[in-house]
Design a protein around this motif. Sequence first.
Motif, short mmCIF file in Angstrom:
data_model
loop_
_atom_site.label_atom_id
_atom_site.label_comp_id
_atom_site.label_asym_id
_atom_site.label_seq_id
_atom_site.Cartn_x
_atom_site.Cartn_y
_atom_site.Cartn_z
N ARG A 223 0.86 -1.15 -0.07
CA ARG A 223 0.01 0.04 0.01
C ARG A 223 0.69 1.19 -0.04
O ARG A 223 0.38 2.42 -0.27
N ASN B 128 -2.35 0.44 -5.38
CA ASN B 128 -3.72 0.27 -4.94
C ASN B 128 -4.51 -0.76 -5.74
O ASN B 128 -5.59 -0.76 -5.32
N GLY C 101 -5.41 -2.19 5.01
CA GLY C 101 -5.53 -1.59 3.36
C GLY C 101 -6.20 -2.73 2.58
O GLY C 101 -6.29 -2.53 1.47
#
Length: 217
Positions: free
Chosen positions: A67, A71, A93
């Motif tokens: 992260r 993405n 994440g």
Amino acid sequence: MRILLVEDEPDVRMAISRSLREDGYAVDEADNGVDGLTKAKWWEYDAIILDVMLPRMDGLKMLAALREKINTPVLILSARDSLNNRIQGLDSGADDYLVKPFSMAELLARLRALIRRSNGNADPILRYEDITLDLTSKKVTKGETPVDLTAREYSIFELLMVNRGALFTRAKIYEHLVDEDDSSMSNVVEVHMLRIRKKLGRDIITTRRGLGYMIDG
């Protein structure tokens, strides 16, 4: 669509990979967090399926490192089923969290939803002019007539439909369609483009000379 599966249990990894490939995905595999992170940084994936308890680097540490720059949507798989574990995974994440043991049908449904959301498509039914693509059933219709696309033709068309308005080079399309063990030549992209246009209409896909292909947004 190309998926990275990071899972250290061979039987589980084999079962998931087989189901993903049967559902039309290209799949790369890693059995530890270090190799998983390396592949995730090297290739562009449509989604990552990530186990938490991994050798060399656990899944949450891999996710944190990922992260920092990437993405790509991540679906965590874990035998840890407490509320705190799920919260930790999502706060680290992850985009979704699935507890082991799980139904393969549910994993595939969550993966489809994850990829749709990451591209801004909440609806599994995509439409462009008189063309309809159902991401769940993987069926394409032109007007009221079903269109029979091969698996590779469908994969290319799905990639461009899901990412309408985005320009894909031939190399980028190729990388989204094949896994790391595929040795076919990238000129198959042009061949499949011709076949898709023959079945769906020559203007359905725009060619930007020297740049790539797209479906207008």
